[in-house]
Design a protein around this motif. Structure first.
Motif, PDB file in Angstrom:
ATOM      1  N   GLU A 248       0.836  -1.201   0.000  1.00 55.68           N
ATOM      2  CA  GLU A 248       0.000   0.000   0.000  1.00 55.68           C
ATOM      3  C   GLU A 248       0.873   1.255   0.000  1.00 55.68           C
ATOM      4  O   GLU A 248       0.594   2.217  -0.734  1.00 55.68           O
ATOM      5  CB  GLU A 248      -0.925  -0.003   1.219  1.00 55.68           C
ATOM      6  CG  GLU A 248      -1.937  -1.136   1.224  1.00 55.68           C
ATOM      7  CD  GLU A 248      -1.383  -2.470   1.706  1.00 55.68           C
ATOM      8  OE1 GLU A 248      -2.086  -3.486   1.569  1.00 55.68           O
ATOM      9  OE2 GLU A 248      -0.235  -2.494   2.217  1.00 55.68           O
TER      10      GLU A 248
ATOM     11  N   ARG B 102       0.166 -10.425  -1.340  1.00 61.65           N
ATOM     12  CA  ARG B 102      -0.239  -9.040  -1.095  1.00 61.65           C
ATOM     13  C   ARG B 102       0.372  -8.111  -2.132  1.00 61.65           C
ATOM     14  O   ARG B 102      -0.307  -7.239  -2.689  1.00 61.65           O
ATOM     15  CB  ARG B 102       0.176  -8.592   0.312  1.00 61.65           C
ATOM     16  CG  ARG B 102      -0.717  -9.137   1.411  1.00 61.65           C
ATOM     17  CD  ARG B 102      -0.205  -8.737   2.782  1.00 61.65           C
ATOM     18  NE  ARG B 102      -0.032  -7.307   2.934  1.00 61.65           N
ATOM     19  CZ  ARG B 102       1.113  -6.716   3.268  1.00 61.65           C
ATOM     20  NH1 ARG B 102       2.199  -7.458   3.492  1.00 61.65           N
ATOM     21  NH2 ARG B 102       1.187  -5.408   3.389  1.00 61.65           N
ATOM     22  N   TRP B 103       1.657  -8.286  -2.396  1.00 61.57           N
ATOM     23  CA  TRP B 103       2.313  -7.422  -3.381  1.00 61.57           C
ATOM     24  C   TRP B 103       1.750  -7.658  -4.780  1.00 61.57           C
ATOM     25  O   TRP B 103       1.568  -6.709  -5.559  1.00 61.57           O
ATOM     26  CB  TRP B 103       3.826  -7.639  -3.354  1.00 61.57           C
ATOM     27  CG  TRP B 103       4.471  -6.935  -2.203  1.00 61.57           C
ATOM     28  CD1 TRP B 103       4.613  -7.394  -0.926  1.00 61.57           C
ATOM     29  CD2 TRP B 103       5.016  -5.616  -2.213  1.00 61.57           C
ATOM     30  NE1 TRP B 103       5.232  -6.445  -0.139  1.00 61.57           N
ATOM     31  CE2 TRP B 103       5.508  -5.340  -0.896  1.00 61.57           C
ATOM     32  CE3 TRP B 103       5.171  -4.641  -3.182  1.00 61.57           C
ATOM     33  CZ2 TRP B 103       6.103  -4.132  -0.552  1.00 61.57           C
ATOM     34  CZ3 TRP B 103       5.780  -3.427  -2.853  1.00 61.57           C
ATOM     35  CH2 TRP B 103       6.231  -3.187  -1.551  1.00 61.57           C
TER      36      TRP B 103
ATOM     37  N   THR C 226      -1.313  -8.662  -5.597  1.00 61.18           N
ATOM     38  CA  THR C 226      -2.698  -8.226  -5.753  1.00 61.18           C
ATOM     39  C   THR C 226      -2.872  -6.718  -5.563  1.00 61.18           C
ATOM     40  O   THR C 226      -3.614  -6.078  -6.309  1.00 61.18           O
ATOM     41  CB  THR C 226      -3.612  -8.983  -4.774  1.00 61.18           C
ATOM     42  OG1 THR C 226      -3.112  -8.837  -3.444  1.00 61.18           O
ATOM     43  CG2 THR C 226      -3.634 -10.470  -5.115  1.00 61.18           C
ATOM     44  N   VAL C 227      -2.187  -6.139  -4.593  1.00 62.21           N
ATOM     45  CA  VAL C 227      -2.361  -4.702  -4.328  1.00 62.21           C
ATOM     46  C   VAL C 227      -1.840  -3.858  -5.491  1.00 62.21           C
ATOM     47  O   VAL C 227      -2.442  -2.844  -5.861  1.00 62.21           O
ATOM     48  CB  VAL C 227      -1.657  -4.308  -3.012  1.00 62.21           C
ATOM     49  CG1 VAL C 227      -1.652  -2.780  -2.835  1.00 62.21           C
ATOM     50  CG2 VAL C 227      -2.342  -4.964  -1.827  1.00 62.21           C
TER      51      VAL C 227
ATOM     52  N   LYS D 141      -2.377  -1.066 -10.826  1.00 67.89           N
ATOM     53  CA  LYS D 141      -2.169   0.220 -10.159  1.00 67.89           C
ATOM     54  C   LYS D 141      -0.704   0.638 -10.158  1.00 67.89           C
ATOM     55  O   LYS D 141      -0.400   1.826 -10.093  1.00 67.89           O
ATOM     56  CB  LYS D 141      -2.684   0.169  -8.714  1.00 67.89           C
ATOM     57  CG  LYS D 141      -4.180  -0.062  -8.585  1.00 67.89           C
ATOM     58  CD  LYS D 141      -4.583  -0.154  -7.129  1.00 67.89           C
ATOM     59  CE  LYS D 141      -6.080  -0.414  -6.987  1.00 67.89           C
ATOM     60  NZ  LYS D 141      -6.493  -0.571  -5.560  1.00 67.89           N
TER      61      LYS D 141
END
Length: 562
Positions: free
Chosen positions: A263, A313-314, A316-317, A321
């Protein structure tokens, strides 16, 4: 989806001192790199990330730059560098420079002026403070142990160094200094380099007022990374650098940014941020650290569930983006096959499995020299055989604290940065074919059996497996741009995921250990009957049940499902 060349590239990192020596002085050089460009082109990589070759006293192996505009004579000349650029281009290879903007060498002309007097015009190019009642200006701890402050007798003040005392931190509050750095970056881009890896870029801004860190145990120095890592003004300065310089060139940029999650990473790499293309994250590199407070030298076993959690996490986040920079090793980390694989009886199988993992994730993959032949950690018996300043500082401090010799050396064997810095193993001749002289650091003794000559001659080698993976990545856009989805999130042995793009799906199955777990196919398509096996590190099993696969130790399979 914004498609770019740097997303589709595979990067090969070269640590010049240890890659190839052309003149027999025991240290790798630019002409040595030129002599091996065909090897890299045949491997299939697109970009060479070149660790620092600038003029440097070598206190931290080139990450202490004394002249940004000069090539260190130990590596060659600027003419050699220009030839490297030219010869790389002939082979379709790009060059990405490693650039240190957080600090310089204490022998840089700026610092010599800065320390000469308190009223020198370049005094504020660096961070100077008075001591507090016989104490350091604050209680921050250096990455290389001890205080971040070094007393300078010339002016009776302290200067800050987050790393070695020979690496004084630049003061990014000084606009004149910042302008000089911008001009230097522009100069290198004008020479034709294709991008930069920005070392320690997350640390260029320090907390206003340089306050003490919370110190409940009242230690002389404490970890204060939150006071000099990823602060908001870093983004202001990077946006300015991009707007003023980087935006004008078609280049790739990657930042070294420890201490953040995906994030926070979007603040650097988000498509609308206009700062960097990607960053190196460190969460997976910290999975085997016993706890944040003990540093890297106290280890614990990592678990596959932890690795899945971090990487997923890396993946998908950042999807749609930003962009990931994927790596398992580099010049600061242990060898991946020794850390995440098995450098004993299953060295070849586990190295191929890890390669499959690295090259089938969404993001740009980074291969560190020697990974493509399965080079391993080294275990020198004597501390005198080590060269890394961080390792030597740890050894001295640990011995002062009375830690047993065998305990200290085991930690070094596992985590020393010199694990990655032993010379590239080219063949089975003296010094692994790296040099005809005395190498600056000893060669790993296992080079007779692990070397590039043997690997390129063996069609079943790790090297040729990498070649096949890279070729697949170039052929199938789903491997580059496909959306990642984790399967079997609670399985402690199998790491499986899909990648999907425009109706095409990839299935990746990885056995991370030496057991033989079973993988049950997803319901579609046809429980495996219609799937195409693109690559595996084992030969197919005749008559295998396509519904349930009994995986072999460290087995990797990649299927195209539609």
């Amino acid at each position: 989806m914004n498609k770019t060349w740097w997303k589709e590239s595979v990067v090969y990192q070269i640590y010049p001192s240890s890659f190839k020596d052309s003149d027999g002085d025991g240290r790798g050089d630019l002409r040595g790199i030129i002599s091996k460009l065909d090897y890299l082109a045949e491997l299939g990589v697109n970009v060479i990330w070149l660790c620092p070759v600038y003029l440097s006293p070598g206190a931290d192996n080139g990450y202490d730059i004394s002249d940004y505009y000069a090539i260190d004579p130990q590596y060659g000349t600027m003419e050699d560098f220009d030839e490297l650029l030219l010869e790389a281009r002939k082979r379709g290879l790009k060059i990405m420079m490693d650039l240190v903007l957080n600090h310089t060498s204490d022998r840089h002309a700026w610092f010599k002026e800065s320390r000469s007097s308190r009223d020198n015009p370049k005094r504020d190019y660096y961070i100077w403070r008075k001591g507090k009642e016989g104490l350091f200006p604050n209680n921050w701890e250096s990455y290389f142990s001890g205080s971040v402050w070094e007393h300078d007798t010339e002016t009776d003040e302290y200067y800050m160094h987050l790393y070695s005392k020979h690496q004084p931190d630049l003061n990014w509050e000084n606009e004149e200094m910042v302008e000089e750095l911008f001009r230097m970056v522009h100069w290198w881009l004008g020479k034709g380099v294709d991008g930069f890896r920005f070392d320690a870029i997350a640390h260029i801004v320090k907390a206003q007022g340089l306050p003490d860190a919370d110190n409940p145990q009242h230690l002389p120095v404490v970890q204060a990374y939150q006071l000099f890592s990823n602060l908001e003004k870093v983004h202001t300065l990077l946006h300015k650098l991009n707007d003023r310089v980087l935006f004008n060139y078609d280049i790739m940029t990657v930042g070294e940014t420890s201490g953040l999650g995906p994030e926070q990473a979007l603040d650097y790499v988000g498509d609308e941020r206009h700062e960097l293309n990607m960053v190196f994250q460190f969460e997976h590199m910290n999975l085997d650290a016993a706890s944040p407070g003990t540093g890297k030298w106290v280890s614990k076993p990592w678990t596959l569930l932890e690795l899945k959690n971090v990487m997923s996490r890396w993946q998908t986040v950042l999807h749609d983006k930003g962009w990931n920079a994927n790596y398992l090793g580099n010049h600061d980390q242990p060898r991946p096959v020794s850390r995440f694989g098995n450098d004993g009886p299953f060295r070849v199988e586990s190295a191929k499995m890890l390669a499959t993992f690295l090259l089938t994730l969404e993001g740009t993959p980074y291969i560190f020299q020697g990974e493509e032949i399965g080079m391993t950690n080294v275990a020198f018996d004597l501390i005198d055989d080590y060269r890394d300043v961080e390792t030597i500082n740890y050894y001295k401090q640990a011995k002062l604290l009375g830690k047993p010799q065998d305990e200290v050396m085991k930690a070094i064997w596992k985590k020393s940065r010199d694990n990655a810095r032993t010379p590239m193993q080219w063949d089975d001749t003296a010094n692994a074919g790296f040099t005809t002289g005395e190498p600056w650091i000893k060669v790993n003794p296992n080079y007779p059996g692990i070397n590039a000559a043997a690997a390129t001659a063996d069609p079943q080698s790790i090297y040729h497996y990498y070649r096949s993976l890279i070729a697949l990545r170039k052929k199938h856009p789903v491997i580059v741009y496909g959306e990642y989805k984790l399967l079997l999130p609670l399985d402690t042995e199998i790491y499986a995921y899909t990648r999907a793009l425009n109706g095409e799906k990839l299935l990746v199955i990885l056995n991370f250990f030496d057991g033989t777990p079973e993988f049950t196919w997803p319901e579609e398509p046809g429980r495996g009957k219609d799937a195409e096996l693109l690559i595996s590190n084992y030969d197919p099993v005749p008559g295998e049940d396509t519904g349930v696969i009994k995986l072999r130790p460290y087995e990797a399979r990649v299927y195209l499902l539609g």
